[in-house]
Design a protein around this motif. Structure first.
Motif, PDB file in Angstrom:
ATOM      1  N   GLN A  26      -6.192  17.060  -3.737  1.00 49.43           N
ATOM      2  CA  GLN A  26      -5.777  15.622  -4.018  1.00 49.43           C
ATOM      3  C   GLN A  26      -4.947  15.374  -3.002  1.00 49.43           C
ATOM      4  O   GLN A  26      -4.745  13.804  -2.927  1.00 49.43           O
ATOM      5  CB  GLN A  26      -5.390  15.843  -4.926  1.00 49.43           C
ATOM      6  N   LEU A  27      -4.373  15.670  -2.090  1.00 51.29           N
ATOM      7  CA  LEU A  27      -3.387  15.618  -1.459  1.00 51.29           C
ATOM      8  C   LEU A  27      -4.714  15.102   0.232  1.00 51.29           C
ATOM      9  O   LEU A  27      -3.225  14.616   0.226  1.00 51.29           O
ATOM     10  CB  LEU A  27      -2.243  16.517  -0.866  1.00 51.29           C
ATOM     11  N   GLU A  28      -5.006  16.166   0.521  1.00 50.07           N
ATOM     12  CA  GLU A  28      -5.471  15.561   1.540  1.00 50.07           C
ATOM     13  C   GLU A  28      -6.476  14.871   1.405  1.00 50.07           C
ATOM     14  O   GLU A  28      -6.391  13.461   2.104  1.00 50.07           O
ATOM     15  CB  GLU A  28      -6.399  16.577   1.621  1.00 50.07           C
ATOM     16  N   TYR A  29      -7.129  13.773   0.298  1.00 50.17           N
ATOM     17  CA  TYR A  29      -7.913  13.459  -0.431  1.00 50.17           C
ATOM     18  C   TYR A  29      -6.627  11.419   0.071  1.00 50.17           C
ATOM     19  O   TYR A  29      -7.354  10.626   1.036  1.00 50.17           O
ATOM     20  CB  TYR A  29      -8.053  12.823  -2.002  1.00 50.17           C
ATOM     21  N   LEU A  30      -5.709  11.629  -0.838  1.00 48.53           N
ATOM     22  CA  LEU A  30      -4.950  10.338  -0.620  1.00 48.53           C
ATOM     23  C   LEU A  30      -4.305  10.366   1.098  1.00 48.53           C
ATOM     24  O   LEU A  30      -4.335   9.682   1.058  1.00 48.53           O
ATOM     25  CB  LEU A  30      -3.211  11.202  -0.856  1.00 48.53           C
ATOM     26  N   PHE A  31      -4.378  11.361   1.281  1.00 43.49           N
ATOM     27  CA  PHE A  31      -3.688  11.375   3.468  1.00 43.49           C
ATOM     28  C   PHE A  31      -4.627  10.669   3.627  1.00 43.49           C
ATOM     29  O   PHE A  31      -4.417   9.762   4.802  1.00 43.49           O
ATOM     30  CB  PHE A  31      -3.202  13.148   3.413  1.00 43.49           C
ATOM     31  N   LYS A  84      -6.975   8.964   2.664  1.00 49.16           N
ATOM     32  CA  LYS A  84      -7.343   6.551   1.662  1.00 49.16           C
ATOM     33  C   LYS A  84      -6.400   6.686   2.067  1.00 49.16           C
ATOM     34  O   LYS A  84      -6.923   5.062   2.419  1.00 49.16           O
ATOM     35  CB  LYS A  84      -6.928   7.626   0.077  1.00 49.16           C
ATOM     36  N   TYR A  85      -5.084   7.098   3.112  1.00 50.72           N
ATOM     37  CA  TYR A  85      -3.887   6.288   2.925  1.00 50.72           C
ATOM     38  C   TYR A  85      -3.500   6.696   4.112  1.00 50.72           C
ATOM     39  O   TYR A  85      -2.083   7.381   4.768  1.00 50.72           O
ATOM     40  CB  TYR A  85      -2.743   6.050   2.359  1.00 50.72           C
ATOM     41  N   PRO A  86      -4.052   5.960   5.003  1.00 52.98           N
ATOM     42  CA  PRO A  86      -3.622   6.930   6.453  1.00 52.98           C
ATOM     43  C   PRO A  86      -2.325   5.927   7.108  1.00 52.98           C
ATOM     44  O   PRO A  86      -1.992   5.087   7.077  1.00 52.98           O
ATOM     45  CB  PRO A  86      -4.781   6.706   7.333  1.00 52.98           C
ATOM     46  N   ASN A  87      -1.488   6.945   7.899  1.00 50.74           N
ATOM     47  CA  ASN A  87      -0.750   6.508   8.647  1.00 50.74           C
ATOM     48  C   ASN A  87       0.568   5.318   7.477  1.00 50.74           C
ATOM     49  O   ASN A  87       0.686   4.133   8.297  1.00 50.74           O
ATOM     50  CB  ASN A  87      -1.249   4.981   9.632  1.00 50.74           C
ATOM     51  N   ARG A  88       0.839   6.085   6.350  1.00 48.21           N
ATOM     52  CA  ARG A  88       2.277   5.528   5.618  1.00 48.21           C
ATOM     53  C   ARG A  88       3.489   5.963   6.660  1.00 48.21           C
ATOM     54  O   ARG A  88       3.451   6.436   7.096  1.00 48.21           O
ATOM     55  CB  ARG A  88       1.851   6.056   4.739  1.00 48.21           C
ATOM     56  N   ASP A  89       3.910   4.758   6.468  1.00 50.64           N
ATOM     57  CA  ASP A  89       5.430   4.377   7.324  1.00 50.64           C
ATOM     58  C   ASP A  89       6.354   4.980   6.410  1.00 50.64           C
ATOM     59  O   ASP A  89       7.708   3.933   6.913  1.00 50.64           O
ATOM     60  CB  ASP A  89       5.536   2.954   7.730  1.00 50.64           C
ATOM     61  N   LEU A  90       6.416   5.156   5.159  1.00 48.88           N
ATOM     62  CA  LEU A  90       7.656   5.803   4.016  1.00 48.88           C
ATOM     63  C   LEU A  90       7.935   6.774   4.800  1.00 48.88           C
ATOM     64  O   LEU A  90       8.579   6.948   3.996  1.00 48.88           O
ATOM     65  CB  LEU A  90       6.884   5.390   2.807  1.00 48.88           C
ATOM     66  N   PHE A  91       7.168   7.632   5.910  1.00 49.73           N
ATOM     67  CA  PHE A  91       8.038   9.113   6.114  1.00 49.73           C
ATOM     68  C   PHE A  91       9.032   9.172   7.044  1.00 49.73           C
ATOM     69  O   PHE A  91       8.687   8.292   7.680  1.00 49.73           O
ATOM     70  CB  PHE A  91       6.440   9.984   6.382  1.00 49.73           C
ATOM     71  N   SER A  92      10.079   9.711   7.048  1.00 52.55           N
ATOM     72  CA  SER A  92      10.783  11.058   7.729  1.00 52.55           C
ATOM     73  C   SER A  92       9.900  10.824   9.341  1.00 52.55           C
ATOM     74  O   SER A  92       9.035  11.186   8.502  1.00 52.55           O
ATOM     75  CB  SER A  92      11.966  11.524   7.476  1.00 52.55           C
ATOM     76  N   THR A  93      10.704  11.190  10.499  1.00 48.58           N
ATOM     77  CA  THR A  93       9.812  12.103  11.721  1.00 48.58           C
ATOM     78  C   THR A  93       9.945  13.432  11.211  1.00 48.58           C
ATOM     79  O   THR A  93       8.715  14.143  11.201  1.00 48.58           O
ATOM     80  CB  THR A  93      10.706  11.412  12.744  1.00 48.58           C
ATOM     81  N   ARG A 149       1.274  -1.316  -0.020  1.00 55.23           N
ATOM     82  CA  ARG A 149       0.234   0.303  -0.274  1.00 55.23           C
ATOM     83  C   ARG A 149       0.791   1.506   0.240  1.00 55.23           C
ATOM     84  O   ARG A 149       0.412   2.425  -0.678  1.00 55.23           O
ATOM     85  CB  ARG A 149      -0.744  -0.162   1.123  1.00 55.23           C
ATOM     86  N   ASN A 150       2.302   0.733   1.005  1.00 56.80           N
ATOM     87  CA  ASN A 150       3.279   1.791   0.466  1.00 56.80           C
ATOM     88  C   ASN A 150       3.364   2.632  -1.137  1.00 56.80           C
ATOM     89  O   ASN A 150       3.522   3.374  -1.584  1.00 56.80           O
ATOM     90  CB  ASN A 150       4.239   2.248   1.152  1.00 56.80           C
ATOM     91  N   LYS A 151       3.205   1.268  -1.885  1.00 63.31           N
ATOM     92  CA  LYS A 151       3.489   1.995  -3.262  1.00 63.31           C
ATOM     93  C   LYS A 151       2.515   2.763  -3.365  1.00 63.31           C
ATOM     94  O   LYS A 151       2.691   3.622  -4.766  1.00 63.31           O
ATOM     95  CB  LYS A 151       3.924   0.347  -3.996  1.00 63.31           C
ATOM     96  N   LEU A 152       1.346   1.965  -3.989  1.00 62.28           N
ATOM     97  CA  LEU A 152      -0.122   2.709  -4.194  1.00 62.28           C
ATOM     98  C   LEU A 152       0.510   4.264  -4.399  1.00 62.28           C
ATOM     99  O   LEU A 152      -0.543   5.038  -5.242  1.00 62.28           O
ATOM    100  CB  LEU A 152      -0.907   1.736  -3.850  1.00 62.28           C
ATOM    101  N   PHE A 153       0.104   4.282  -2.569  1.00 60.51           N
ATOM    102  CA  PHE A 153       0.057   5.786  -1.827  1.00 60.51           C
ATOM    103  C   PHE A 153       1.311   6.487  -2.568  1.00 60.51           C
ATOM    104  O   PHE A 153       0.832   7.578  -2.500  1.00 60.51           O
ATOM    105  CB  PHE A 153       0.179   5.826  -0.501  1.00 60.51           C
ATOM    106  N   LEU A 154       2.659   5.924  -2.878  1.00 57.42           N
ATOM    107  CA  LEU A 154       3.522   6.587  -3.279  1.00 57.42           C
ATOM    108  C   LEU A 154       3.442   7.365  -5.267  1.00 57.42           C
ATOM    109  O   LEU A 154       2.867   8.358  -5.319  1.00 57.42           O
ATOM    110  CB  LEU A 154       5.044   6.059  -3.500  1.00 57.42           C
ATOM    111  N   ILE A 155       2.619   6.121  -5.747  1.00 62.37           N
ATOM    112  CA  ILE A 155       1.837   6.417  -7.192  1.00 62.37           C
ATOM    113  C   ILE A 155       1.183   7.459  -7.344  1.00 62.37           C
ATOM    114  O   ILE A 155       1.132   8.283  -8.424  1.00 62.37           O
ATOM    115  CB  ILE A 155       1.877   5.229  -8.008  1.00 62.37           C
ATOM    116  N   GLU A 156       0.305   7.184  -7.017  1.00 57.06           N
ATOM    117  CA  GLU A 156      -0.681   8.129  -6.250  1.00 57.06           C
ATOM    118  C   GLU A 156      -0.537   9.528  -6.216  1.00 57.06           C
ATOM    119  O   GLU A 156      -1.044  10.661  -6.727  1.00 57.06           O
ATOM    120  CB  GLU A 156      -1.806   7.638  -5.377  1.00 57.06           C
ATOM    121  N   LEU A 157       0.267   9.853  -5.445  1.00 61.49           N
ATOM    122  CA  LEU A 157       1.031  11.160  -4.608  1.00 61.49           C
ATOM    123  C   LEU A 157       1.577  11.320  -5.511  1.00 61.49           C
ATOM    124  O   LEU A 157       1.535  12.868  -5.551  1.00 61.49           O
ATOM    125  CB  LEU A 157       2.275  10.653  -3.725  1.00 61.49           C
TER     126      LEU A 157
END
Length: 136
Positions: free
Chosen positions: A69-74, A76-85, A45-53
């Motif tokens: 669109q960004l707010e919609y994606l955030f 749609k894909y809550p708690n993505r763990d691919l981001f740094s702090t 799901r991280n990959k899907l999120f990144l592609i859509e982002l």
């Protein structure tokens, strides 16, 4: 010529030493890229999120549309763990403040995103793409 188990062992040791050398020479940006790839492979799901982002971020030049669109994606894909702090902090600031100031926040977001994915994605503007192709 027949290969022996000793030949295979030597080949494995040589490959291992090459991998170690590559690991030591890898630049910070490359390490970050490889960490991101590992995270995406671990959680599809991280990959899907990144592609859509990426798709939504560069689809239009209208900042308010990108912000929506960004707010919609955030959502749609809550708690993505691919981001740094730090990136999670930026996302929180965007969602609380930046969404109301898209003419300021979106160009900053796009610049940050372009810098962050430049190792993955070739810029598509004609002069930048042409320059990249000529260098290759």
């Amino acid at each position: 010529m027949q290969l022996t188990s000793s030949d295979f062992d030597k080949a494995k040791e040589l490959a291992k030493s090459w991998q170690q050398e590559i690991h030591h020479r890898r630049q910070t940006q490359e390490k970050k890229f490889h960490q991101m790839m590992q995270i995406m492979l671990k959680e599809p799901r991280n990959k899907l999120f990144l592609i859509e982002l990426l798709d939504q971020s560069f689809r239009t030049s209208t900042p308010s549309r990108v912000a929506d669109q960004l707010e919609y994606l955030f959502k749609k894909y809550p708690n993505r763990d691919l981001f740094s702090t730090f990136e999670r902090l930026l996302i929180t600031l965007f969602r609380r403040i930046g969404i109301y100031l898209p003419s300021i926040s979106i160009p900053m977001f796009i610049d940050y995103l372009r810098h962050d994915v430049k190792a993955l994605i070739i810029e598509g503007e004609e002069h930048l793409l042409t320059q990249h192709l000529q260098q290759r």
